[in-house]
Scaffold this active site. Structure first.
Site, short mmCIF file in Angstrom:
data_model
loop_
_atom_site.label_atom_id
_atom_site.label_comp_id
_atom_site.label_asym_id
_atom_site.label_seq_id
_atom_site.Cartn_x
_atom_site.Cartn_y
_atom_site.Cartn_z
N THR A 35 0.82 -1.21 0.00
CA THR A 35 0.00 0.00 0.00
C THR A 35 0.86 1.26 0.00
O THR A 35 0.33 2.35 -0.18
CB THR A 35 -0.94 0.04 1.22
OG1 THR A 35 -0.17 -0.05 2.43
CG2 THR A 35 -1.93 -1.11 1.18
N PHE A 71 4.83 1.54 11.70
CA PHE A 71 3.58 1.87 11.02
C PHE A 71 3.04 0.71 10.19
O PHE A 71 1.88 0.76 9.76
CB PHE A 71 3.79 3.06 10.07
CG PHE A 71 4.23 4.32 10.75
CD1 PHE A 71 3.32 5.22 11.27
CD2 PHE A 71 5.58 4.60 10.88
CE1 PHE A 71 3.74 6.38 11.89
CE2 PHE A 71 6.01 5.76 11.51
CZ PHE A 71 5.09 6.65 12.02
N TYR A 139 -9.69 -5.31 13.35
CA TYR A 139 -8.60 -4.33 13.24
C TYR A 139 -8.30 -3.71 14.60
O TYR A 139 -7.14 -3.66 15.03
CB TYR A 139 -8.98 -3.25 12.23
CG TYR A 139 -8.09 -2.03 12.30
CD1 TYR A 139 -6.74 -2.11 11.99
CD2 TYR A 139 -8.61 -0.79 12.68
CE1 TYR A 139 -5.92 -0.99 12.06
CE2 TYR A 139 -7.80 0.33 12.75
CZ TYR A 139 -6.46 0.23 12.44
OH TYR A 139 -5.66 1.34 12.53
#
Length: 326
Positions: A35, A71, A139
């Site tokens: 991504t 991250f 998540y």
């Protein structure tokens, strides 16, 4: 400091990487580019195109890293409901591999990219760090699990760490020199860039999920934080880390804006009509998420400098029109 940034080619990670380099740090990035975008990195920053699970090949005892900013993760809450195994594999198992490598290499400090999704449907607003944790999707559970693992690592092995729980990150980083950095997700799932797609004529209409929430106009309320303000908090956190201690901070503006209000601001900024279609609620979407960031302000000295939603949307629109989004 010599720093490793995992997921440093992504939206938030790339902005933090830019600020770290500008501050004089020696930065290396690990990103699988699933991504992220290599062209988002400053010139000269080494990039290891690897999965987070393979971080041990970069974060070695002789590499001399003094800190890690983490991250690398899957972030789409809706996808996590459909494919929870993907999120647990990357976010939890990958983060445990990172903690193993940190311990083996003797790295003393870590900053972790966490999320307000750990709070689920809050009992009180604004939300403090001590609020009940009850994620409504996998998540959120993955991030809460990693927070717990980091805390245990600090207690058992002396790591110093800070987790930063983001609320809704938006906008773009528009430096005086160098390329602009903004959202480039594919597929895009965030409200503001999707609304800008509609304004630009790339989508026919904007779907707003749910207009029957217990909020003033019936649509979800979220706390939007400018990506540049969010990124600045990571540099403050890096300097504030203490050995054997895990601290957690919320990062938000403390102001809530409904989906309908966001649409109205997008219309005002772009001058486009932005047609809206109301759709059913999405599973796991809380009605209202607004942060109390008092702890970050008191202990880190962090104060958002771009709290206005109009500016957040304007910066995102400038990035969009620059063509950098692709």
């Amino acid at each position: 400091m010599k720093l490793l940034v995992t997921g440093g080619a992504g939206y938030i990670g790339s902005v933090v990487t830019r600020l770290l380099v500008d501050a004089g740090h020696d930065v290396t990035v690990l990103d699988d580019l699933s991504t992220g975008h290599a062209d988002a990195l400053p010139a000269g920053v080494p990039l290891h195109e690897l999965a987070i699970h393979d971080v041990g090949s970069v974060l070695t005892p002789d590499a001399g890293f003094e800190g890690v900013l983490h991250f690398a993760a899957k972030i789409a809450a809706g996808e996590s409901v459909q494919f929870p195994e993907r999120h647990f594999h990357t976010n939890v198992i990958g983060s445990l591999a990172l903690l193993d490598a940190i311990r083996a290499a003797g790295v003393p400090r870590m900053v972790f990219s966490s999320t307000a999704a750990v709070y689920g449907n809050p009992l009180e607003v604004p939300i403090t760090e001590d609020a009940v944790k009850a994620p409504t999707n996998p998540y959120g559970w993955t991030k809460l699990t990693v927070d717990a693992a980091i805390g245990a690592e600090c207690t058992a092995h002396g790591l110093g760490a800070i987790s930063l729980r983001y609320f809704n990150v938006a906008g773009a980083y528009l430096p005086e020199s160098g390329p602009a950095l903004g959202e480039r997700h594919d597929p895009e799932t965030h409200l503001i860039p999707i609304a800008l797609d509609v304004a630009a004529g790339k989508r026919e209409k904007l779907q707003v999920f749910g207009d029957d929430y217990p909020t003033p106009d019936g649509t979800c309320v979220r706390d939007y934080i400018h990506v540049a303000d969010l990124a600045a908090a990571h540099l403050l956190a890096l300097e504030a880390i203490e050995p054997n201690r895990h601290r957690i901070y919320n990062l938000g503006n403390g102001n809530g804006f409904s989906n309908q209000q966001v649409v109205e601001v997008v219309r005002a900024v772009t001058g486009a009509p932005v047609p809206v279609e109301m759709a059913a609620r999405r599973p796991g979407d809380p009605a209202e998420l607004v942060a109390s960031s008092a702890r970050a302000k008191d202990e880190l000295g962090w104060v958002p400098s771009r709290p206005d939603l109009h500016q957040i949307v304007s910066d995102a629109w400038d990035f969009y029109r620059s063509g950098a989004r692709g």
